[in-house]
Scaffold this motif. Structure first.
Motif, PDB file in Angstrom:
ATOM      1  N   THR A 160      96.524  81.024  81.830  1.00  0.00           N
ATOM      2  CA  THR A 160      95.859  81.851  82.852  1.00  0.00           C
ATOM      3  C   THR A 160      94.414  82.140  82.461  1.00  0.00           C
ATOM      4  OG1 THR A 160      97.970  82.889  83.428  1.00  0.00           O
ATOM      5  CG2 THR A 160      95.964  84.037  84.103  1.00  0.00           C
ATOM      6  N   ILE A 161      94.213  82.483  81.189  1.00  0.00           N
ATOM      7  CA  ILE A 161      92.852  82.761  80.722  1.00  0.00           C
ATOM      8  C   ILE A 161      91.986  81.511  80.829  1.00  0.00           C
ATOM      9  CG2 ILE A 161      91.454  83.455  78.732  1.00  0.00           C
ATOM     10  CD1 ILE A 161      93.867  85.078  77.758  1.00  0.00           C
ATOM     11  N   ALA A 162      92.522  80.368  80.408  1.00  0.00           N
ATOM     12  CA  ALA A 162      91.767  79.114  80.450  1.00  0.00           C
ATOM     13  C   ALA A 162      91.389  78.743  81.882  1.00  0.00           C
ATOM     14  CB  ALA A 162      92.577  77.984  79.809  1.00  0.00           C
ATOM     15  N   GLU A 163      92.289  78.982  82.829  1.00  0.00           N
ATOM     16  CA  GLU A 163      91.995  78.667  84.234  1.00  0.00           C
ATOM     17  C   GLU A 163      90.933  79.600  84.802  1.00  0.00           C
ATOM     18  OE1 GLU A 163      95.808  78.856  86.055  1.00  0.00           O
ATOM     19  OE2 GLU A 163      96.351  76.780  85.527  1.00  0.00           O
ATOM     20  N   ARG A 164      90.998  80.886  84.427  1.00  0.00           N
ATOM     21  CA  ARG A 164      90.015  81.849  84.926  1.00  0.00           C
ATOM     22  C   ARG A 164      88.628  81.598  84.324  1.00  0.00           C
ATOM     23  NH1 ARG A 164      91.962  86.888  86.590  1.00  0.00           N
ATOM     24  NH2 ARG A 164      89.753  87.412  86.934  1.00  0.00           N
ATOM     25  N   LEU A 165      88.607  81.130  83.084  1.00  0.00           N
ATOM     26  CA  LEU A 165      87.344  80.881  82.383  1.00  0.00           C
ATOM     27  C   LEU A 165      87.070  79.385  82.268  1.00  0.00           C
ATOM     28  CD1 LEU A 165      87.638  83.541  79.513  1.00  0.00           C
ATOM     29  CD2 LEU A 165      86.499  83.771  81.728  1.00  0.00           C
ATOM     30  N   GLN A 166      87.253  78.693  83.364  1.00  0.00           N
ATOM     31  CA  GLN A 166      87.139  77.235  83.335  1.00  0.00           C
ATOM     32  C   GLN A 166      85.711  76.747  83.107  1.00  0.00           C
ATOM     33  OE1 GLN A 166      88.066  75.476  87.148  1.00  0.00           O
ATOM     34  NE2 GLN A 166      87.431  77.312  88.257  1.00  0.00           N
ATOM     35  N   ASP A 167      84.699  77.584  83.364  1.00  0.00           N
ATOM     36  CA  ASP A 167      83.306  77.132  83.253  1.00  0.00           C
ATOM     37  C   ASP A 167      82.616  77.597  81.971  1.00  0.00           C
ATOM     38  OD1 ASP A 167      83.274  75.802  85.776  1.00  0.00           O
ATOM     39  OD2 ASP A 167      83.147  77.762  86.741  1.00  0.00           O
ATOM     40  N   VAL A 168      83.361  78.177  81.030  1.00  0.00           N
ATOM     41  CA  VAL A 168      82.732  78.663  79.802  1.00  0.00           C
ATOM     42  C   VAL A 168      82.893  77.645  78.677  1.00  0.00           C
ATOM     43  CG1 VAL A 168      83.185  81.065  80.444  1.00  0.00           C
ATOM     44  CG2 VAL A 168      84.775  79.871  78.916  1.00  0.00           C
ATOM     45  N   SER A 169      82.009  77.736  77.692  1.00  0.00           N
ATOM     46  CA  SER A 169      82.067  76.864  76.519  1.00  0.00           C
ATOM     47  C   SER A 169      82.971  77.490  75.467  1.00  0.00           C
ATOM     48  CB  SER A 169      80.661  76.681  75.941  1.00  0.00           C
ATOM     49  OG  SER A 169      80.172  77.923  75.450  1.00  0.00           O
ATOM     50  N   TYR A 170      83.203  76.748  74.374  1.00  0.00           N
ATOM     51  CA  TYR A 170      83.992  77.305  73.276  1.00  0.00           C
ATOM     52  C   TYR A 170      83.304  78.520  72.661  1.00  0.00           C
ATOM     53  CZ  TYR A 170      87.299  73.390  73.171  1.00  0.00           C
ATOM     54  OH  TYR A 170      88.278  72.474  73.487  1.00  0.00           O
ATOM     55  N   ALA A 171      81.985  78.471  72.561  1.00  0.00           N
ATOM     56  CA  ALA A 171      81.246  79.607  72.004  1.00  0.00           C
ATOM     57  C   ALA A 171      81.437  80.839  72.874  1.00  0.00           C
ATOM     58  CB  ALA A 171      79.763  79.257  71.884  1.00  0.00           C
ATOM     59  N   GLU A 172      81.393  80.670  74.189  1.00  0.00           N
ATOM     60  CA  GLU A 172      81.587  81.799  75.105  1.00  0.00           C
ATOM     61  C   GLU A 172      83.035  82.277  75.079  1.00  0.00           C
ATOM     62  OE1 GLU A 172      78.394  81.039  78.664  1.00  0.00           O
ATOM     63  OE2 GLU A 172      80.018  79.572  78.442  1.00  0.00           O
ATOM     64  N   LEU A 173      83.961  81.327  74.910  1.00  0.00           N
ATOM     65  CA  LEU A 173      85.372  81.700  74.830  1.00  0.00           C
ATOM     66  C   LEU A 173      85.617  82.575  73.598  1.00  0.00           C
ATOM     67  CD1 LEU A 173      88.025  81.156  76.380  1.00  0.00           C
ATOM     68  CD2 LEU A 173      88.468  79.285  74.773  1.00  0.00           C
TER      69      LEU A 173
END
Length: 324
Positions: free
Chosen positions: A271-284
């Motif tokens: 769910t988190i990955a789908e909501r944050l689909q446009d962020v990079s690993y650094a932003e994650l």
């Protein structure tokens, strides 16, 4: 006692009057003594080497080599290779480099040096710096990041002079020397918009990299591979491409981060990955740290699930604003 292969290389190059090979063997010997904490002997060897001046070559003094005027930022690396989410090929490339350096005695007994020049290409926040740091950790080497604000000068010849000092200071010790945003100092020399000074700097930089001994691992990273001078590609022995993070990659990263920190998001990683689909690993990672901070500040009765939901809403709006 110094290794037999280094002593043999030293004698052979000296007898054959091969100045470059002699200097590389001597520097490897000095670096090994530094790594063993034999600093008095290492200093004596450095001073003896710097008193030896090959024809037509200017050898920097020990004082100059030790004074890099803040040209690098040094820190003890913390990240490990298994902490990162990497494509299989990238992991294999890095594992092979690490093995070569751990088994360098075997390679040198056959007259071969381990590879030590890498180029990382990928989008911002894709893990290039983290991967460079992880390699330093695995090899138990200090991690040195070049500081361009100190390296690049405004006067003619100043940058090249500082570059000489930078390489003189690093070549006598085992380390990982990291150039982030490498296109800032290694732009294509055929670019008509660049000055002659910048072109001379690029030429000097590439020559300096060529002369580095194998115990100095040079890692250059760029978001703009198309801007790099063509000669850069030829000099880099390993070229690593880090792609945009996938949903599966983000899920793996979130699960790994939870395992390392003991932090439960209260919401499925998918769910988190789908909501944050446009962020990079650094932003994650920044998102995960935001959740952790808020949970700590809210105390033992904090509702992690609610915190994660609230921050997900904020981060989703932020990602949308960044794209628009």
């Amino acid at each position: 006692m110094a290794r037999a292969d280094l002593l043999l290389a030293l004698v052979k190059s000296g007898a054959g009057q091969d100045d470059l090979a002699f200097r590389r063997a001597a520097e490897a010997l000095i670096a090994e003594e530094e790594a063993k904490k034999h600093r008095v002997l290492a200093k004596q060897l450095s001073e003896a080497l710097n008193r030896r001046r090959p024809t037509g070559a200017a050898v920097p003094s020990m004082a100059r080599a030790k004074s890099n005027d803040g040209l690098v930022h040094e820190r003890e690396p913390q990240r490990r290779l298994h902490d990162l989410v990497l494509p299989k090929l990238v992991h294999q490339q890095c594992a092979e480099l690490i093995e070569e350096h751990y088994r360098r005695d075997l390679l040198r007994s056959h007259g071969v040096e381990p590879r030590h020049r890498m180029l990382f290409v990928g989008p911002p926040g894709g893990g290039k710096t983290s991967l460079a740091e992880a390699i330093a950790t695995e090899l138990a080497m200090p991690f040195l990041t070049v500081r361009y604000e100190s390296l690049i000068g405004s006067f003619l010849g100043e940058t090249a002079s500082r570059m000489d000092a930078l390489f003189a200071a690093t070549r006598v010790r085992p380390c990982v020397l990291f150039f982030d945003e490498f296109d800032a100092v290694a732009k294509e020399r055929g670019d008509t918009h660049e000055t002659g000074e910048i072109k001379r700097v690029v030429s000097s930089l590439l020559l300096q990299i060529d002369k580095l001994p194998s115990h100095v691992i040079v890692i250059a990273a760029t978001n703009h591979a198309e801007l790099l001078d063509r000669a850069v590609w030829r000099r880099m022995q390993i070229r690593v491409e880090l792609p945009e993070p996938t949903r599966a990659g983000k899920m793996e990263w979130l699960s790994s981060w939870s395992s390392r920190t003991g932090m439960n998001f209260g919401i499925a990683a998918r769910t988190i990955a789908e909501r944050l689909q446009d962020v990079s690993y650094a932003e994650l990672e920044e998102f995960a740290l935001d959740v952790q901070r808020r949970s700590i500040l809210d105390g033992i009765d904090s509702d992690t699930t609610e915190i994660t939901r609230r921050l997900l809403t904020q981060w989703t709006k932020r990602a949308g604003a960044d794209i628009s």
